[in-house]
Write a protein that holds these residues in place. Structure first.
Motif: not given
Lengths: 281, 381, 93
Positions: B228-233, B240, B242
């Motif tokens: 899934y190439h997720m970005h989690i922050t 998204k 982001y």
């Protein structure tokens, strides 16, 4: 290092060779002009490209700070966690799915002050992760305060007349804690750095690479050092001495900075040892 | 492989039952750190997890313990940690990370006397407000309170189910008394246990948005390694994932984080009632103090006082509506808890002046005797 | 970077040639590529990008040997080189 050479005609003129690994919708990144984090990050992406067959299995974890923004720019699974806690988060991620190739990309303040305890313990238990520490000698994100890596006598906003404390020797700490791969480069040594990260990723066990990097806006400015001066210092004062003893690696910028690969050994990783010890019967 | 569900009758402590509940719920990762009186949960998990294909790790501190379970959860594994007051304090920042990144996980706090090192071997219920508000920023959270060893088993399963369903850290606010008491526990067959797992995404992986919520306000959750190439922050973020540093983006994210709990209160809030229908006085309690209160209700009824018990299984979110309804018909409330007034304040707030609210509290270290509740009933009404 | 001697087989070796591409809107004008290009291909141009940073330009494009060092040292993913076919004209992007 940058993959197969492409012929000019095959190239989309505006596509950087790393664009496939970048969240290009978030570029330009937040790092200041002359900041070296982007170069270290670029080396990291090149190394991932060269050494990871299945990019779906790569995960990057960052803490907080300038370098901690790294995770936000890689177009793979990436986690921007809390200050200092990238390594224990990465530890859980790796233990939860040992197939993952987990790379921690963070800064010196994050990994060695607030997160120092996690670093030494992950090295001790030989967690199979790669830790890349961009060392810019100060806390950049908050405006340039003294860090656990700030040289003696250096000026920062919290050491306005000079740092009364002495910095950590990071490779020595990694070595003493049990890391099985330890190296140090500067961003000027981009090729060596990339190859080293490649090795570290391929290496089983806890790998650590310190990357010296200029922080012209917050550190350099107060210490009368423009970014090109810092790079010049890296060029003039660095000595590549592979296998140098980690005790001899203090970063004394008035003398010399030893770079190279210092540790490359093998011992059971945390997961191997757990399986061997705890899963019997 | 050993069974995750130890079907049968057992004599065990609340801590051990909590561990068995976790295993029965499918927990496969425990990141722990020793602390009295929660250590036995970690010890049980250390012994049991490798046998069921899970992993136990003793981390270097409680901050690392909670960070590790968040990581494991994003690897797609049901994960848990257990602690007590001082460790709970250390976990607060990363509980916030779990909330904002919507990471399912379970944290057991076997409460002891505080502040600070306090009374390590003696019980209290004084971390209830910390459970609600301990991490910075505004948020909703789910907290349960077991009153018996059997409940420690079942509530841990409920905690995992709620956590997976709503993608939120769920707290088990036990206490030293329940944690260390031994009682009979009946563990059912695995097939009798209802388990809920997080919704997983469908559709094109390259278009996956980690925070695009479904109808109940919860987004399906992918795991690292699935493409899934997720970005989690932990930063305020958009659909998204982001970072989105704007007032509007923050309001939108906060709305969803709050509403996924607030719009599902009927599903989340669990209370039990005892002789409440005709009661003049509603005793509100939870955890071990609910047992004190139960005895007090029986005694009061023998004395001709029409008392009833509202036992909170889910303490957070607080059953505000239930208290409001009761306030219309009872003469007053008595809250019984081993602190100096925490849930009591919530009862008072929700009663809204329509019925007086009294506290039978204790600074911590022992259970409250039913006699004190009776004395309050006689004095106040 | 001048060699202290010319290798004996220098004339027989086909030196790779490259083309430098600059993604102008990503550049922050740090000058690392200019300073560390081993063939001094680059120099600051008079151009600014839309954020007001001074851009590099290839002033000696024919000298590029496609070593990729500018690409590696650039912190901004703003410059890269590609192999030019031996006859191609080197241009800057």
């Amino acid at each position: 290092m940058t993959g197969k050479p492409k012929k000019a005609a095959e190239i989309n003129q505006m596509a950087h060779p790393l664009d496939d690994l970048l969240r290009t919708d978030r570029i330009p990144h937040i790092w200041c002009p002359g900041c070296g984090i982007g170069t270290a990050f670029s080396a990291c992406l090149n190394a991932i490209k060269a050494s990871c067959e299945d990019l779906d299995k790569v995960a990057m974890v960052s803490g907080i700070g300038c370098s901690g923004r790294g995770a936000g720019y890689i177009k793979l699974d990436s986690f921007h966690t809390t200050h200092g806690r990238a390594i224990p988060f990465a530890t859980g991620l790796k233990l939860g799915n040992p197939e993952l190739n987990v790379i921690v990309f963070s800064g010196d303040g994050d990994l060695f002050a607030i997160g120092g305890n996690h670093f030494i313990h992950a090295a001790r238990r030989n967690m199979d992760i790669t830790v890349i520490c961009v060392n810019n000698l100060n806390y950049g994100m908050t405006g340039g305060q003294a860090a656990a890596t700030t040289p003696y006598n250096a000026k920062t906003t919290t050491t306005p007349v000079g740092n009364p404390e002495s910095p950590f020797n990071l490779p020595l700490m990694a070595y003493a804690s049990g890391a099985t791969y330890v190296a140090r480069w500067t961003i000027l040594h981009a090729r060596d750095l990339t190859l080293s990260i490649q090795e570290a990723i391929n290496k089983k066990g806890f790998s650590f690479i310190e990357v010296l990097s200029p922080c012209p806006i917050n550190y350099g400015r107060r210490n009368k050092e423009k970014s090109l001066d810092t790079l010049k210092a890296y060029q003039d004062k660095s000595i590549i001495k592979n296998n140098a003893h980690p005790a001899d690696l203090e970063t004394d910028f008035s003398k010399s900075i030893v770079l190279g690969k210092f540790v490359d050994t093998d011992r059971l990783t945390c997961i191997e040892s757990y399986d061997k010890t705890c899963r019997l019967g | 492989m050993k069974p995750s569900v130890l079907t049968g009758e057992h004599y065990m402590t609340g801590d051990e039952a909590c561990a068995e509940g976790a295993l029965a719920a499918g927990c496969k990762f425990f990141g722990g750190y020793p602390i009295t009186p929660a250590t036995e949960i970690a010890e049980r998990m250390a012994a049991r997890l490798p046998g069921v294909g899970g992993t136990f790790i003793q981390m270097e501190d409680e901050i690392a313990a909670i960070a590790s379970i968040l990581g494991a959860s994003w690897a797609g594994v049901k994960s848990m940690t257990a602690t007590s007051g001082p460790g709970f304090s250390l976990m607060m920042e990363n509980i916030g990370l779990g909330i904002v990144t919507e990471t399912p996980c379970v944290i057991a706090n076997v409460q002891r006397g505080g502040p600070s090192t306090g009374l390590p071997t003696m019980g209290a219920q004084a971390d209830m407000m910390q459970a609600r508000w301990g991490s910075h920023g505004h948020y909703e959270i789910i907290a349960l309170a077991p009153a018996s060893v059997q409940e420690a088993f079942y509530q841990t399963i409920t905690a995992f189910n709620l956590s997976e369903k709503y993608r939120v850290p769920v707290l088990i606010m036990a206490d030293e008394i329940v944690g260390h008491m031994s009682e009979k526990v009946r563990i059912p067959e695995a097939k009798e246990i209802e388990l809920i797992s997080r919704l997983t995404p469908s559709g094109r992986k390259d278009r996956h948005k980690p925070y695009a919520a479904g109808p109940n306000g919860v987004a399906p959750m992918g795991a690292a390694g699935q493409g899934y190439h997720m970005h989690i922050t932990g930063l305020t973020h958009d659909e998204k994932g982001y970072p989105a540093m704007s007032v509007d983006a923050h309001a939108e994210m906060m709305d969803r984080l709050m509403n996924k709990i607030r719009n599902n209160l009927d599903d989340i809030i669990i209370t039990e009632e005892y002789l409440l229908d005709d009661a003049d006085i509603a005793i509100v309690s939870y955890g071990v103090s609910a047992r004190t209160s139960l005895a007090a209700v029986d005694e009061a009824r023998r004395m001709g006082i029409k008392a009833g018990l509202l036992k909170l299984v889910t303490v957070w979110p607080f059953p505000e509506e239930k208290i409001r309804q009761l306030a219309e018909k009872v003469k007053g409330f008595v809250t019984v808890e081993i602190n100096l007034g925490q849930i009591h304040l919530e009862v008072q707030r929700c009663a809204g002046g329509k019925a007086p609210a009294y506290l039978v509290g204790h600074p911590g270290g022992t259970i409250i005797s039913p006699d004190r509740v009776i004395a309050m009933l006689q004095e106040a009404f | 970077m001048a060699f202290w001697r010319i290798p004996l087989d220098a004339e027989q070796i086909d030196v790779t040639r490259g083309i430098v591409y600059i993604i102008e809107d990503r550049c922050k004008g740090c000058g690392y590529c200019i300073e560390y290009c081993p063939k001094q291909v680059l120099a600051f141009s008079k151009k600014f990008n839309k954020k007001g940073y001074h851009l590099p330009e290839a002033v000696k494009p024919d000298d590029c040997v496609n070593c990729h060092y500018c690409e590696n040292i650039c912190p901004e993913f703003a410059i890269y080189s590609a192999e030019a076919s031996p006859s191609a004209e080197a241009v800057s992007g």
